[in-house]
Scaffold this motif. Structure first.
Motif, PDB file in Angstrom:
ATOM      1  N   VAL A 236     119.134  -5.342  38.978  1.00 25.79           N
ATOM      2  CA  VAL A 236     119.279  -4.014  38.390  1.00 25.79           C
ATOM      3  C   VAL A 236     120.201  -3.224  39.295  1.00 25.79           C
ATOM      4  CG1 VAL A 236     118.081  -1.889  37.756  1.00 25.79           C
ATOM      5  CG2 VAL A 236     116.977  -4.099  37.382  1.00 25.79           C
TER       6      VAL A 236
ATOM      7  N   THR B 243     121.872   0.020  40.726  1.00 26.20           N
ATOM      8  CA  THR B 243     121.497   1.415  40.879  1.00 26.20           C
ATOM      9  C   THR B 243     122.187   1.974  42.111  1.00 26.20           C
ATOM     10  OG1 THR B 243     119.650   2.933  41.195  1.00 26.20           O
ATOM     11  CG2 THR B 243     119.377   0.741  42.097  1.00 26.20           C
TER      12      THR B 243
ATOM     13  N   ALA C 270     109.446   0.342  38.644  1.00 20.19           N
ATOM     14  CA  ALA C 270     109.993  -0.105  37.369  1.00 20.19           C
ATOM     15  C   ALA C 270     109.120  -1.220  36.811  1.00 20.19           C
ATOM     16  CB  ALA C 270     111.419  -0.609  37.555  1.00 20.19           C
TER      17      ALA C 270
ATOM     18  N   TYR D 176     114.634   0.472  34.596  1.00 19.69           N
ATOM     19  CA  TYR D 176     115.279   0.819  35.860  1.00 19.69           C
ATOM     20  C   TYR D 176     114.289   1.570  36.724  1.00 19.69           C
ATOM     21  CZ  TYR D 176     119.643  -0.520  33.726  1.00 19.69           C
ATOM     22  OH  TYR D 176     120.634  -1.245  33.133  1.00 19.69           O
TER      23      TYR D 176
END
Length: 66
Positions: A10, A12, A39, A57
């Motif tokens: 993920v 970020t 998450a 997320y």
């Protein structure tokens, strides 16, 4: 991050010092500046964000005030 038994990348902008899987398909982590993000599956409110909404997320978690 791991959701189920499959690791999932993920992307970020948040920089994590640590991110660990939890029980029942969720994960939480601590950022380098001390904030908590979680998450994953949230049907039993396990992410601590006051909702039962699943999170794809990492979402910031508010700690109770003293």
């Amino acid at each position: 991050m791991m959701i189920g038994s499959t690791p999932t990348l993920v992307e970020t902008d948040v920089q994590f010092a640590s991110f660990k899987p939890g029980w029942n398909d969720f994960a939480c982590g601590v950022t380098t500046d001390g904030y908590i993000y979680c998450a994953g599956v949230n049907g039993a409110f396990q992410l601590g964000d006051s909702t039962a909404t699943n999170r794809s997320y990492p979402a910031p978690i508010a700690l109770p005030s003293e």
